[in-house]
Structure formats: C-alpha cells, structure tokens
Design a protein around this motif. Structure first.
Motif, PDB file in Angstrom:
ATOM      1  N   ARG A 145       8.668   7.077   1.623  1.00  0.00           N
ATOM      2  CA  ARG A 145       7.878   6.208   2.500  1.00  0.00           C
ATOM      3  C   ARG A 145       8.677   5.756   3.718  1.00  0.00           C
ATOM      4  O   ARG A 145       8.147   5.677   4.831  1.00  0.00           O
ATOM      5  N   LYS A 146       9.944   5.465   3.512  1.00  0.00           N
ATOM      6  CA  LYS A 146      10.788   5.022   4.637  1.00  0.00           C
ATOM      7  C   LYS A 146      10.885   6.108   5.703  1.00  0.00           C
ATOM      8  O   LYS A 146      11.092   5.807   6.880  1.00  0.00           O
ATOM      9  N   LYS A 147      10.749   7.353   5.280  1.00  0.00           N
ATOM     10  CA  LYS A 147      10.902   8.459   6.220  1.00  0.00           C
ATOM     11  C   LYS A 147       9.587   8.874   6.881  1.00  0.00           C
ATOM     12  O   LYS A 147       9.582   9.245   8.055  1.00  0.00           O
ATOM     13  N   ILE A 148       8.472   8.803   6.146  1.00  0.00           N
ATOM     14  CA  ILE A 148       7.233   9.354   6.708  1.00  0.00           C
ATOM     15  C   ILE A 148       6.260   8.293   7.198  1.00  0.00           C
ATOM     16  O   ILE A 148       5.376   8.596   7.992  1.00  0.00           O
ATOM     17  N   GLU A 149       6.409   7.067   6.714  1.00  0.00           N
ATOM     18  CA  GLU A 149       5.463   6.014   7.087  1.00  0.00           C
ATOM     19  C   GLU A 149       5.975   5.229   8.287  1.00  0.00           C
ATOM     20  O   GLU A 149       7.162   4.914   8.367  1.00  0.00           O
ATOM     21  N   GLU A 150       5.084   4.892   9.193  1.00  0.00           N
ATOM     22  CA  GLU A 150       5.486   4.047  10.311  1.00  0.00           C
ATOM     23  C   GLU A 150       5.764   2.622   9.839  1.00  0.00           C
ATOM     24  O   GLU A 150       6.638   1.938  10.366  1.00  0.00           O
ATOM     25  N   ASP A 151       5.031   2.177   8.836  1.00  0.00           N
ATOM     26  CA  ASP A 151       5.276   0.871   8.224  1.00  0.00           C
ATOM     27  C   ASP A 151       5.297   1.068   6.710  1.00  0.00           C
ATOM     28  O   ASP A 151       4.248   1.070   6.057  1.00  0.00           O
ATOM     29  N   PRO A 152       6.491   1.259   6.124  1.00  0.00           N
ATOM     30  CA  PRO A 152       6.588   1.543   4.686  1.00  0.00           C
ATOM     31  C   PRO A 152       5.980   0.448   3.805  1.00  0.00           C
ATOM     32  O   PRO A 152       5.569   0.731   2.677  1.00  0.00           O
ATOM     33  N   SER A 153       5.914  -0.782   4.308  1.00  0.00           N
ATOM     34  CA  SER A 153       5.334  -1.865   3.513  1.00  0.00           C
ATOM     35  C   SER A 153       3.808  -1.772   3.463  1.00  0.00           C
ATOM     36  O   SER A 153       3.163  -2.374   2.597  1.00  0.00           O
ATOM     37  N   ARG A 154       3.225  -1.021   4.386  1.00  0.00           N
ATOM     38  CA  ARG A 154       1.776  -0.784   4.412  1.00  0.00           C
ATOM     39  C   ARG A 154       1.536   0.714   4.574  1.00  0.00           C
ATOM     40  O   ARG A 154       1.130   1.184   5.642  1.00  0.00           O
ATOM     41  N   PRO A 155       1.828   1.483   3.536  1.00  0.00           N
ATOM     42  CA  PRO A 155       1.809   2.952   3.657  1.00  0.00           C
ATOM     43  C   PRO A 155       0.427   3.508   3.963  1.00  0.00           C
ATOM     44  O   PRO A 155      -0.581   3.069   3.399  1.00  0.00           O
ATOM     45  N   LEU A 156       0.406   4.467   4.848  1.00  0.00           N
ATOM     46  CA  LEU A 156      -0.830   5.163   5.204  1.00  0.00           C
ATOM     47  C   LEU A 156      -1.049   6.385   4.319  1.00  0.00           C
ATOM     48  O   LEU A 156      -2.178   6.710   3.967  1.00  0.00           O
ATOM     49  N   TYR A 157       0.042   7.069   3.981  1.00  0.00           N
ATOM     50  CA  TYR A 157      -0.068   8.355   3.287  1.00  0.00           C
ATOM     51  C   TYR A 157       0.090   8.241   1.771  1.00  0.00           C
ATOM     52  O   TYR A 157      -0.755   8.728   1.024  1.00  0.00           O
ATOM     53  N   ILE A 158       1.172   7.660   1.312  1.00  0.00           N
ATOM     54  CA  ILE A 158       1.426   7.595  -0.128  1.00  0.00           C
ATOM     55  C   ILE A 158       0.992   6.225  -0.641  1.00  0.00           C
ATOM     56  O   ILE A 158       1.658   5.217  -0.407  1.00  0.00           O
ATOM     57  N   LYS A 159      -0.134   6.219  -1.329  1.00  0.00           N
ATOM     58  CA  LYS A 159      -0.742   4.980  -1.796  1.00  0.00           C
ATOM     59  C   LYS A 159      -0.393   4.727  -3.261  1.00  0.00           C
ATOM     60  O   LYS A 159      -0.368   5.654  -4.080  1.00  0.00           O
ATOM     61  N   THR A 160      -0.154   3.466  -3.587  1.00  0.00           N
ATOM     62  CA  THR A 160       0.023   3.064  -4.973  1.00  0.00           C
ATOM     63  C   THR A 160      -1.336   2.734  -5.575  1.00  0.00           C
ATOM     64  O   THR A 160      -2.117   1.979  -4.988  1.00  0.00           O
ATOM     65  N   VAL A 161      -1.632   3.315  -6.718  1.00  0.00           N
ATOM     66  CA  VAL A 161      -2.844   2.985  -7.456  1.00  0.00           C
ATOM     67  C   VAL A 161      -2.384   2.182  -8.669  1.00  0.00           C
ATOM     68  O   VAL A 161      -1.889   2.743  -9.645  1.00  0.00           O
ATOM     69  N   ARG A 162      -2.510   0.878  -8.564  1.00  0.00           N
ATOM     70  CA  ARG A 162      -1.913  -0.013  -9.566  1.00  0.00           C
ATOM     71  C   ARG A 162      -2.426   0.282 -10.972  1.00  0.00           C
ATOM     72  O   ARG A 162      -3.630   0.411 -11.205  1.00  0.00           O
ATOM     73  N   GLY A 163      -1.470   0.387 -11.884  1.00  0.00           N
ATOM     74  CA  GLY A 163      -1.807   0.677 -13.269  1.00  0.00           C
ATOM     75  C   GLY A 163      -1.966   2.147 -13.575  1.00  0.00           C
ATOM     76  O   GLY A 163      -2.122   2.526 -14.744  1.00  0.00           O
ATOM     77  N   PHE A 164      -1.939   2.995 -12.524  1.00  0.00           N
ATOM     78  CA  PHE A 164      -2.150   4.433 -12.741  1.00  0.00           C
ATOM     79  C   PHE A 164      -1.022   5.288 -12.156  1.00  0.00           C
ATOM     80  O   PHE A 164      -0.519   6.186 -12.813  1.00  0.00           O
ATOM     81  N   GLY A 165      -0.632   5.044 -10.891  1.00  0.00           N
ATOM     82  CA  GLY A 165       0.409   5.873 -10.288  1.00  0.00           C
ATOM     83  C   GLY A 165       0.299   5.914  -8.789  1.00  0.00           C
ATOM     84  O   GLY A 165       0.154   4.871  -8.139  1.00  0.00           O
ATOM     85  N   TYR A 166       0.320   7.135  -8.223  1.00  0.00           N
ATOM     86  CA  TYR A 166       0.310   7.305  -6.783  1.00  0.00           C
ATOM     87  C   TYR A 166      -0.671   8.405  -6.373  1.00  0.00           C
ATOM     88  O   TYR A 166      -0.969   9.304  -7.156  1.00  0.00           O
ATOM     89  N   LYS A 167      -1.149   8.310  -5.138  1.00  0.00           N
ATOM     90  CA  LYS A 167      -1.984   9.377  -4.597  1.00  0.00           C
ATOM     91  C   LYS A 167      -1.641   9.548  -3.108  1.00  0.00           C
ATOM     92  O   LYS A 167      -1.085   8.642  -2.464  1.00  0.00           O
ATOM     93  N   PHE A 168      -1.991  10.706  -2.579  1.00  0.00           N
ATOM     94  CA  PHE A 168      -1.776  10.989  -1.151  1.00  0.00           C
ATOM     95  C   PHE A 168      -3.086  10.821  -0.417  1.00  0.00           C
ATOM     96  O   PHE A 168      -4.097  11.458  -0.751  1.00  0.00           O
ATOM     97  N   HIS A 169      -3.056   9.973   0.600  1.00  0.00           N
ATOM     98  CA  HIS A 169      -4.235   9.744   1.431  1.00  0.00           C
ATOM     99  C   HIS A 169      -4.132  10.603   2.678  1.00  0.00           C
ATOM    100  O   HIS A 169      -3.134  10.572   3.377  1.00  0.00           O
ATOM    101  N   LYS A 170      -5.181  11.377   2.936  1.00  0.00           N
ATOM    102  CA  LYS A 170      -5.209  12.235   4.113  1.00  0.00           C
ATOM    103  C   LYS A 170      -6.141  11.603   5.153  1.00  0.00           C
ATOM    104  O   LYS A 170      -7.366  11.658   5.012  1.00  0.00           O
ATOM    105  N   PRO A 171      -5.585  10.970   6.202  1.00  0.00           N
ATOM    106  CA  PRO A 171      -6.389  10.277   7.198  1.00  0.00           C
ATOM    107  C   PRO A 171      -7.363  11.221   7.902  1.00  0.00           C
ATOM    108  O   PRO A 171      -7.071  12.380   8.097  1.00  0.00           O
TER     109      PRO A 171
END
Length: 232
Positions: A206-232
């Motif tokens: 996230r630090k490398k690909i996101e403009e704001d790692p604290s508010r990720p656009l691409y790699i989203k956390t799905v709480r209780g399940f894991g992660y997913k990739f969001h394609k804008p």
C-alpha cells in the motif's frame, strides 16, 4: 537437470553444517560465514535462493539483504534468526526478505519452506515467459510479461513477493481473499509460516501503490474476511 543452488550465510559452523547436511541431497550448496563475501558469491554463482543469518559479525544480515535488493529483487531470501519478536520479523521483511525463520528450527520445516519458495519462484518465472499483456486499474499498469508496475507512467519497484501478492489480488478484482488463501498462493508453505507476514506485505504494498495508504483505493480490507482488489 542441474540442481538448484542455495547460498547459506551463517557464522555458526554447527548450524551451517546442519543446514548443509539436510539440503545437499537435493541442492547445490554454497556457504560462507562472512557477510562481506555475499555479494561476490551471488555474482559468481547466481544462487536460486539465499539463507541469510540476521546476526552476523560486522555487517548484519539486514544490511546485506538491502544491498542484494538494490541489484536483485527476485531471488528468494530467507532470514534465519534467534530473534523471535514480531517487530524483528517486520524489520526483516521490510528490508526485502521473503521469509523469516526463527532458531531453533526443525530441519523438515526449513526444507519445506525452501521448496515452497523455489516452487513459487519457478511459477513466477514461467508466467513471465507468456506473451506480453497489460493489466490496468486506475493509475496502475502491470506488465504481465516483464512483471513491472507503473503508476501514472512512473515505474514502481516491488520486491518479488510484493508483486506476486499484487498479482493474486489484481487478477481477481473484487474477489475477497482470506489471509490464509493469500499466504498459500504467494508463500505456499501453509502449515509452517507466520500469517502476519501477509499483513506486513499488504502494508508495504500500500505504501508503494496507494497515494494515501491510510485510505487505500486499490487494496481494500474486508473486515473479518481478508482483502480484495478494487478496480476503479
């Protein structure tokens, strides 16, 4: 078929000899107790995997890892260390290592992890030989032939495990992956590894690909399940 080469960097002779004993039946072994020799040995022998002790006299294993990664982002590097705290593992992974094995370790576990990383690296290289194509998402472009990533046309430098993790997610947009699934897909040593490794790599990615790692656009956390990739 030529056996794969493993470079062992360990200053404790008993441990170095034990690792050699367990691995030499399957792999060519190059070993040294001196961290200063590593870059030269890597250049001369082109090992397929490096086992690197963290606590070396003089230059530390983490310093050596950073130096290797300046020239080589692909060869798997596995740290060996008596330090067991999670913060130490994070620091090791932050330098570009692919895995972190704490001492004392079971030789069978070491063999399994070595095999898993070599297998994953082979898969990565085989995929790289396929015809050129581009995966685009927002400002990101991933070249699936050369495994290079660009954001707004600028090349971003990812380590091998970061790229593999990104590819697993980006090839399946909006599909939720559990931490266990991501670990199994990228590291492949399912019953031995520390699943927290996935979270560390996600944070680094996230630090490398996101403009704001604290508010990720691409790699989203799905709480209780894991992660997913969001394609804008």
């Amino acid at each position: 078929m030529e056996r794969k080469k493993i470079l062992i960097v360990e200053d404790e002779e008993d441990i170095r000899n034990l690792i050699t004993l367990y691995l030499e039946s399957r792999y060519q072994i190059i070993s040294t107790s001196n961290g200063s020799d590593v870059l030269l040995l890597q250049k001369d022998h082109r090992p397929d995997l490096i086992l690197l002790d963290v606590m070396l006299p003089g230059k530390s294993g983490m310093e050596i890892c950073e130096e290797i990664r300046e020239q080589d982002k692909e060869t798997p590097i596995l740290f060996l260390s008596a330090k067991r705290e999670f913060e130490d593992k994070i620091q090791g992974l932050e330098t570009g290592a692919d895995d972190y094995i704490t001492k004392p370790f079971d030789p069978g576990e070491l063999m399994a992890r070595v095999q898993a990383h070599l297998r994953r690296n082979d898969i990565n290289n085989q995929q790289g030989s396929q015809p050129d194509n581009i995966l685009s998402a927002g400002n990101l472009e991933i070249d699936l032939d050369s495994f290079t990533l660009k954001r707004k046309g600028e090349v971003l430098h990812l380590f091998a495990k970061e790229m593999q993790l990104l590819l697993v997610l980006a090839r399946h947009p909006n599909q939720v992956f559990s931490i266990e699934q991501l670990y199994d897909n990228v590291w492949g040593a399912d019953r031995f590894g520390d699943l927290k490794t996935v979270s560390v790599h996600i944070s680094r990615l996230r630090k490398k690909i996101e403009e704001d790692p604290s508010r990720p656009l691409y790699i989203k956390t799905v709480r209780g399940f894991g992660y997913k990739f969001h394609k804008p």
